[in-house]
Design an enzyme around this catalytic site. Structure first.
Site, PDB file in Angstrom:
ATOM      1  N   SER A 101       0.812  -1.207   0.000  1.00 27.26           N
ATOM      2  CA  SER A 101       0.000   0.000   0.000  1.00 27.26           C
ATOM      3  C   SER A 101       0.853   1.268   0.000  1.00 27.26           C
ATOM      4  O   SER A 101       1.614   1.508  -0.923  1.00 27.26           O
ATOM      5  CB  SER A 101      -0.952  -0.042   1.204  1.00 27.26           C
ATOM      6  OG  SER A 101      -1.931   0.953   1.124  1.00 27.26           O
ATOM      7  N   ASP A 243      -1.251   1.225  -3.815  1.00 32.13           N
ATOM      8  CA  ASP A 243      -2.117   0.150  -4.313  1.00 32.13           C
ATOM      9  C   ASP A 243      -3.511   0.633  -4.674  1.00 32.13           C
ATOM     10  O   ASP A 243      -4.381  -0.162  -5.022  1.00 32.13           O
ATOM     11  CB  ASP A 243      -2.194  -1.011  -3.316  1.00 32.13           C
ATOM     12  CG  ASP A 243      -3.026  -0.697  -2.086  1.00 32.13           C
ATOM     13  OD1 ASP A 243      -3.090   0.489  -1.701  1.00 32.13           O
ATOM     14  OD2 ASP A 243      -3.606  -1.633  -1.501  1.00 32.13           O
TER      15      ASP A 243
END
Length: 450
Positions: A101, A243
Site C-alpha cells: 500500500s 495500491d
C-alpha cells in the site's frame, strides 16, 4: 493481530521478512484454506503493485497456489480494489494482492480476499497461521493433471474501468483533473478512466520504475499534488496511494481535502438523494472532531470503529450501511465495491461537484475542522505503548488540561513499527504543544536508537 497477519494482510521488508519462501507457503496454506470446499481446480486471481519485489513474490506465491491444485489467473499490475471487484465479477474462489500500500518500496505485503471480494475474517487468518506454524506440511501434493495452471487475465483492468464508469451519472467534460498515481498500481488505470470520462487530464507520479512507488508522491505526500494543481490550474486533484485503495483530494486553490471531508461531502449528497442507508456513516477514531460536529448539524448519524478499513467494512456489513471510511482516504462505497477504492471515491466526489455545480473548495468549506497534529514515532515494540506508565501519565495530564475541548489518541500502527500520536485541540498552538509533549515521552521511553 496475529503472528503473521496485521490489519491489512502479511507485511514486511521484502526478501528478508517477507521472503519468497514465506510467499510460497502462504500460497499453499492460504490457497488450501480458501478453496478446499470448492471442488476440483478452484480459480484464484493474483495481482501486484509496481514494487521491484512484486514479481519475485508473485512467482513464489503462484508456485504455492499451483502446488495445491489451484488455477491461477494473473492480473498483472492493478489496484487492490480492482482485484476485489474482479474476484466476485469473475466468480473466482479467492484472490491475492501483493502490495504494501502506502509503505516504502522496501516493504511488501500479501493480502487475501474471499470469493465475495471481502478481506478475510480473523478466524480464516488464524487458520492459515496455524498451518504456517505446523512443523510438517501435510497438505495435498497433487501431480499430473491434479496440479494447477497459470494463465493471464490482463483484460481484467478494462472490465474494472468499465464498471467504475457505470457507478456515476455524469461524465467529466469541462473539468481539468490533476492525477497523482504515486508511481503505483493506478498509474495506467487512472489516466484511462478519466480520459474515458471525457476529462482534461494532467498527471504526475505515473511513471513507475519499481523503486519510486510512494517516493515523495501520492496520498501520503499531498503537498506535491497541491503545487501541481496550482501550476496546471486544474479544477481538482486526486492523489492515490501505491495500491490505489486510498485517495486524498486537492481543491482548485491548492487546499488538501482529506478522507473526512470527502466522506462528509458524499454523505451529504447521498442523503439529499435518499441514498444514504439508515442516514448513517461509519468512521474510525481518527476522524476529526469537526467531522462529527458537521454530521450532527446535518442530522446524520455516525458509527465509530477502531482504526483500519477492515473494521469499518465489518461495521458497515453488520449495520447494512453503505458509506464509511477513514481520514487517511480509505473510503468504502459498499453499494459499489467491497473495500476502500481510490478511483471509485475520486469519481464519486467529482460527480458531486458536477451534480451540484459547486467547486470543491465550496463543498469542503461546509465542514470545519479542529486543528489536528499526527506524529509517527518509530519504536522497538509498538504494542507496549498502551501499558507504559509514563506515556499513560502524560496523556492523562494533557486530557485534564483540555477539559473536554480536544482529544488525544496514542496507538500502535497496524502495518508498521510505529506509534502514532494524534492530538486535536481548540488552537493550533495548543495542538502542537500537546502533541510534542506526549511525543517526547514516547520517544524517551520507546524510540529506536538510530
Amino acid at each position: 493481530m496475529g503472528k503473521y497477519f496485521g490489519t491489512d494482510g502479511v507485511r514486511g521488508v521484502a526478501n528478508s521478512e517477507l521472503t519468497p519462501e514465506l510467499a510460497f507457503r502462504l500460497g499453499r496454506m492460504g490457497g488450501y484454506v480458501l478453496t478446499r470446499h470448492v471442488g476440483e481446480h478452484p480459480r484464484v486471481l493474483v495481482a501486484r503493485d509496481t514494487r521491484i519485489s512484486g514479481e519475485m513474490l508473485e512467482s513464489a506465491l503462484i508456485a504455492g497456489l499451483v502446488s495445491v491444485g489451484i488455477e491461477v489467473m494473473r492480473l498483472g499490475v492493478i489496484s487492490t480494489p480492482g482485484v476485489a471487484y474482479l474476484t466476485k465479477a469473475q466468480g473466482a474462489s479467492a484472490s491475492v494482492m501483493i502490495s504494501a500500500s502506502h509503505n516504502p518500496v522496501d516493504d511488501n505485503g500479501i493480502k487475501f480476499f474471499g470469493s465475495d471480494g471481502f478481506k478475510l475474517s480473523d478466524d480464516q487468518e488464524e487458520e492459515i497461521e496455524q498451518l504456517l506454524d505446523t512443523a510438517e506440511d501435510t497438505l495435498p501434493r497433487p501431480s499430473g493433471e491434479g496440479l494447477g495452471t497459470v494463465s493471464d487475465y490482463f483484460e481484467g483492468k478494462q472490465k474494472y474501468i468499465q464498471y467504475l464508469k457505470q457507478t456515476i451519472e455524469n461524465d467529466f467534460n469541462g473539468y481539468h483533473i490533476a492525477l497523482d498515481c504515486a508511481n503505483g498500481a493506478t498509474s495506467g488505470l487512472a489516466t484511462h478512466l478519466f480520459a474515458d470520462l471525457d476529462a482534461d487530464i494532467s498527471s504526475m507520479g505515473a511513471s513507475p520504475n519499481g523503486l519510486n512507488i510512494n517516493d515523495g508522491v501520492g496520498s501520503t505526500h499531498p503537498e506535491a499534488l497541491a503545487a501541481f494543481v496550482l501550476d496546471k490550474k486544474a479544477d481538482v486533484g486526486l492523489a492515490f496511494d501505491g495500491d490505489g485503495d486510498r485517495v486524498i483530494a486537492i481543491d482548485e486553490i491548492g487546499q488538501i481535502v482529506d478522507g473526512d471531508k470527502i466522506m462528509f461531502i458524499c454523505a451529504k449528497y447521498l442523503r439529499e438523494q435518499g441514498l444514504l442507508n439508515s442516514n448513517t456513516i461509519v468512521s474510525t477514531v481518527m476522524s476529526n472532531l469537526g467531522f462529527y460536529k458537521g454530521l450532527r448539524e446535518l442530522e446524520i448519524e455516525d458509527v465509530q470503529t477502531a482504526v483500519g478499513d477492515r473494521y469499518v467494512v465489518e461495521a458497515m456489513r453488520e449495520g447494512n450501511y453503505n458509506l464509511g471510511g477513514e481520514q487517511s482516504g480509505h473510503i468504502i462505497f459498499l453499494d459499489h465495491n467491497t473495500t476502500g477504492d481510490g478511483l471509485l471515491s475520486g469519481i464519486q466526489l467529482i460527480n458531486v461537484m458536477k451534480a451540484t455545480g459547486k467547486k470543491l473548495s465550496e463543498l469542503a468549506s461546509e465542514m470545519k475542522t479542529f486543528p489536528q497534529k499526527l506524529e509517527n514515532i518509530r519504536v522497538s515494540d509498538k504494542n507496549h505503548v498502551t501499558d507504559n506508565p509514563k506515556v499513560s501519565k502524560v496523556i492523562s495530564e494533557v486530557e485534564a488540561e483540555m477539559a473536554g475541548n480536544g482529544r488525544v489518541l496514542v496507538r500502535p500502527s497496524g502495518t508498521e513499527p510505529l506509534v502514532r500520536v494524534m492530538v486535536e485541540a481548540a488552537t493550533k498552538e495548543a495542538t502542537d504543544e500537546y502533541c510534542e509533549r506526549i511525543s517526547a515521552v514516547v520517544r524517551s521511553e520507546m524510540a529506536l536508537n538510530d
